[in-house]
Design a protein around this motif. Sequence first.
Motif, PDB file in Angstrom:
ATOM      1  N   GLU A 278     -33.240  12.598  19.245  1.00 30.01           N
ATOM      2  CA  GLU A 278     -33.750  11.531  20.116  1.00 30.01           C
ATOM      3  C   GLU A 278     -32.785  10.359  20.188  1.00 30.01           C
ATOM      4  OE1 GLU A 278     -38.508  12.372  19.346  1.00 30.01           O
ATOM      5  OE2 GLU A 278     -37.636  10.471  18.725  1.00 30.01           O
ATOM      6  N   PHE A 301     -36.092   5.309  27.226  1.00 29.69           N
ATOM      7  CA  PHE A 301     -36.733   6.291  26.354  1.00 29.69           C
ATOM      8  C   PHE A 301     -38.129   5.815  25.937  1.00 29.69           C
ATOM      9  CE2 PHE A 301     -37.720   8.241  22.305  1.00 29.69           C
ATOM     10  CZ  PHE A 301     -37.241   9.538  22.414  1.00 29.69           C
ATOM     11  N   LEU A 302     -38.198   4.589  25.430  1.00 31.69           N
ATOM     12  CA  LEU A 302     -39.491   4.092  24.927  1.00 31.69           C
ATOM     13  C   LEU A 302     -40.492   3.878  26.052  1.00 31.69           C
ATOM     14  CD1 LEU A 302     -38.689   1.572  22.070  1.00 31.69           C
ATOM     15  CD2 LEU A 302     -39.602   3.878  21.957  1.00 31.69           C
ATOM     16  N   GLU A 305     -41.738   7.201  27.103  1.00 33.52           N
ATOM     17  CA  GLU A 305     -42.649   7.715  26.089  1.00 33.52           C
ATOM     18  C   GLU A 305     -44.010   7.035  26.211  1.00 33.52           C
ATOM     19  OE1 GLU A 305     -41.218   8.458  21.865  1.00 33.52           O
ATOM     20  OE2 GLU A 305     -42.583   6.804  21.542  1.00 33.52           O
ATOM     21  N   GLU A 306     -43.984   5.699  26.331  1.00 31.17           N
ATOM     22  CA  GLU A 306     -45.247   4.958  26.394  1.00 31.17           C
ATOM     23  C   GLU A 306     -46.022   5.271  27.664  1.00 31.17           C
ATOM     24  OE1 GLU A 306     -46.625   3.077  24.016  1.00 31.17           O
ATOM     25  OE2 GLU A 306     -44.947   3.684  22.740  1.00 31.17           O
ATOM     26  N   SER A 309     -47.154   8.998  27.828  1.00 31.91           N
ATOM     27  CA  SER A 309     -48.186   9.356  26.861  1.00 31.91           C
ATOM     28  C   SER A 309     -49.524   8.730  27.226  1.00 31.91           C
ATOM     29  CB  SER A 309     -47.768   8.945  25.456  1.00 31.91           C
ATOM     30  OG  SER A 309     -47.632   7.553  25.387  1.00 31.91           O
ATOM     31  N   TRP A 315     -47.235  14.544  27.177  1.00 30.61           N
ATOM     32  CA  TRP A 315     -46.134  13.813  27.796  1.00 30.61           C
ATOM     33  C   TRP A 315     -44.774  14.386  27.456  1.00 30.61           C
ATOM     34  CZ3 TRP A 315     -42.520  11.398  24.731  1.00 30.61           C
ATOM     35  CH2 TRP A 315     -42.854  11.277  23.376  1.00 30.61           C
ATOM     36  N   HIS A 316     -44.703  15.178  26.393  1.00 30.38           N
ATOM     37  CA  HIS A 316     -43.417  15.778  26.052  1.00 30.38           C
ATOM     38  C   HIS A 316     -42.883  16.685  27.148  1.00 30.38           C
ATOM     39  CE1 HIS A 316     -43.276  15.095  21.481  1.00 30.38           C
ATOM     40  NE2 HIS A 316     -42.239  14.517  22.034  1.00 30.38           N
ATOM     41  N   PHE A 319     -41.286  14.695  29.865  1.00 32.05           N
ATOM     42  CA  PHE A 319     -40.174  14.068  29.164  1.00 32.05           C
ATOM     43  C   PHE A 319     -39.013  15.048  28.996  1.00 32.05           C
ATOM     44  CE2 PHE A 319     -38.101  12.204  25.469  1.00 32.05           C
ATOM     45  CZ  PHE A 319     -38.056  10.888  25.844  1.00 32.05           C
TER      46      PHE A 319
END
Lengths: 347, 307, 252
Positions: A278, A301-302, A305-306, A309, A315-316, A319
């Motif tokens: 990551e 990235f964050l 992710e947020e 998700s 969410w992966h 992503f």
Amino acid sequence: MSIQQTEQSKPSSAGPGAASRSGQRLNAERIITLIILAALIVVPVAAYYGDARYWVDLATRLVILSIAATGLNFILGYGGMISFGHAAFIGLGAYAVGIPVFHSINDGFPLIASNNGFLHFVLAMAVCAVFALLTGAISLRTRSVHFIMITMAFGQMTYFAIVSIEKYGGDDGLTIDLRSEWPLITFDHPLVLYGFCLASLFVVMYLVHRMVNSRFGMVLQGAKQNEERLRALGINVYNYQLTAYVISGIICGYAGALLGNFTTFISPEMMDWTRSGELMFMVILGGVSFLFGPLIGAAVFLLLEESLSRFTIHWHLPFGVLLILSVLFIRGGLSGLLQKLGGARDR
Amino acid sequence: MDTSLFIIQTLNGLQLGVLLFLVASGLTLTFGIMDLVNLAHGSLYMIGAFICASITLWTGSFLIGILLAIPATALVGLAVEMTVIRNLYPRDHLDHVLATFGLILCFDTLVQIIWGPEGIAVPLPKWMDGQVLLPGGVVFASYRLIIIGVGLAIAAGLYFLVVHTRIGMLIRAGASNRTMISALGINIKALFTGVFAVGACLAGLAGMLVSPITGTSIGMGNEIIITAFVIIIVGGIGSMKGAFVAAILIGLIDTLGRSYLDDVFKLVMNAEVAETAAPALSAMLIYIIMALILAFRPQGLFPPKTR
Amino acid sequence: MTADAMAPILRIENLCKSFGGVTATDAVGLEVLPGETHAIIGPNGAGKTTLISQLSGLLMPDSGHVYFKQCDITRLAAHKRAHAGLARSFQITSVFMQMSVLDNVALSVQARAGHSFHFWTPARTIRKLREPAMEKLEKVGLQDRAGDITSSLSHGERRQLEVAMALASEPDLLLLDEPMAGVGTEESARMVDMFKSLHGMTMLLVEHDMDAVFALADRISVLVYGRVIATGTPDEIRSNQDVVRAYLGEET
């Protein structure tokens, strides 16, 4: 193309065309940089007083990961050393906070039992420096994919070593009951912790900026592009790469110490090879060998992710798809893409 | 030392070794020939296991499960190769690592969506689920023996394929010298796709074989893939023989290390220290071996000739 | 100093190297005098590349000696020869593609200036690196491209950059390994002009391009089957019967 390459046309008395082109680049990058900096300062403060702690935490995590990614970018982006084990440094840095605190509360090991922030951070950096020196000395004897795999192997070794030490929680991790103590400030205040992290990020970025443009940095970048030629010039590449590797490890260890203070819970999971992946992804996503690349990469990235998700527990999947697409279609990372969109890229 | 326990642990190590070989063989081929670092190879191991588990539960037969899951895994491998992997060949290792890391995320989530977050326990047919008495009075699970047998048979088959057939000649040529196969006028695209699919099948089969013992789980591929990389580096990238020897070696070292290292340590240090140090070291053992190999013999134990 | 002035910078004595049964360098003796441009020519397979590799330290000879500035460097490692003042330009262009042209040369100056464990001062503002680098670029005629990224240079320009980098290490002797190879006629004419302007610098030139060699060299040594069959001025070589028979005859 990048900050560092933009600057190179300044003292080199290039033609007028090149000068105006670099001026354009500088503007596009300046604007984005200023927006990011403003957001980093304004958003958490506003969020804190607007009772939206979530955003303060997110920003803190972002800034800490950006420090680590900047550390990785130093060797990966500028030096071409693809380290797949950098999560180990973050983990070691975090445990360098957790273990002294554990002992200061639970007795034993009076040598390092302490809540002193100076001790924690010096310990984190020292441990990582030694670890980087030892593992780097071996790893840098290898090249290309072997280097990727051996750094990964050292990362996994650290992971399993921590897992097996049951005294410090082993697999279950360790709760840090007290944060690092400093004169005058306290990490228990979220904004103080955030401010400390942000200031650290700026200092680290400035240091990296100085280093990559220094004579040392020239050798480091030269080794990425044409190691053989550097040797023919009479330069012992290994020593420079090892030094860079150690510096990078120290930066990540520092980030790890901050991360331990932020999460107050640490576990071997933060050293898993997927964490290293990551971190690497953040660097690449932002664009290697751009000073602000890691920050941009970590932010995207964050935020991804947020937001993903929230949208789905799976969410992966989107992503992963985005990750694949970004590798296949965005070459040069987001920083490169921004410049391409700005029409200032000359390739 | 208890001899029968030692024999059992050795056989367990052998069984782990052949499973690791099934995963590593495909990896070493794709790595050696296409110069592709495929982290998602472990996902195919997981996919194979889940497909087989579903079919087994559905038809009630583990054998049918395996027979149908092998072509199904091959299809998944083909699809991945033709959509993503193919575009990665001309890229550098960094891009491989990142894109296949993305594939892992996709596969792990897809499996979670299709099969749910819980793993599946796979029942063994009665006739496999017994124990056999080995010479020397050792009692051993017959299914584990079957795995060893199947693994060794496949290893022999692969050896024949690589050493004695035209395809195998191309593969060896490709592993030692990539430009050579294009010079031979071979359809590289098809060869690459084929090799990738075979690798996928082998990894998938390993997953299928292991599932009655451990069950299937999300992330099962991510544990084994790292070990498989250790194996192909130790064995020498692109070398089938190296993959086999290293897989058996790593399987034995890992299993025996976990069961006997604390006893060995107790000989030289006090019991308390030994009990903390041994598990740590045994978990790290294979990585230590890999680091040593890379430091002193970076090309691996059996590098392909004329590389 | 006056006595030294005519002492050869490079002296090769009885150098031998064979691979298996093939003798690639057969008792070669050669002297390069200060300030001269000395060319080595010879038909394909004459052992030119083997010879120059032994001079730059990439290959070790079986027997014989190489003296550089009166020191025996026969067994010295390649990078130490570079420090001693023996620079080599590569037959295959080897430069730093993602850096600017000036950066390439400055890095070469930097390598000569001592270790590079300096982390703070921006390298591109250091005048004692940039100015000599720019000066070398002017010598090879690349000053207008100083700020451009190296990957944008033409093949010939990269060759010129190679030479500038070799010059930047302030060598006492420049080994030029086929600098014209793969360069178009127009560019090679420009490169001949460049080398002419460098005249006075001691150079050992290995080259296929006969026009270039005869335009540039003060003295020429002819290598055939690993042996030096003649050494002399271009005119002497042109009229040497052995050379004409062994080499030039094939050409015309």
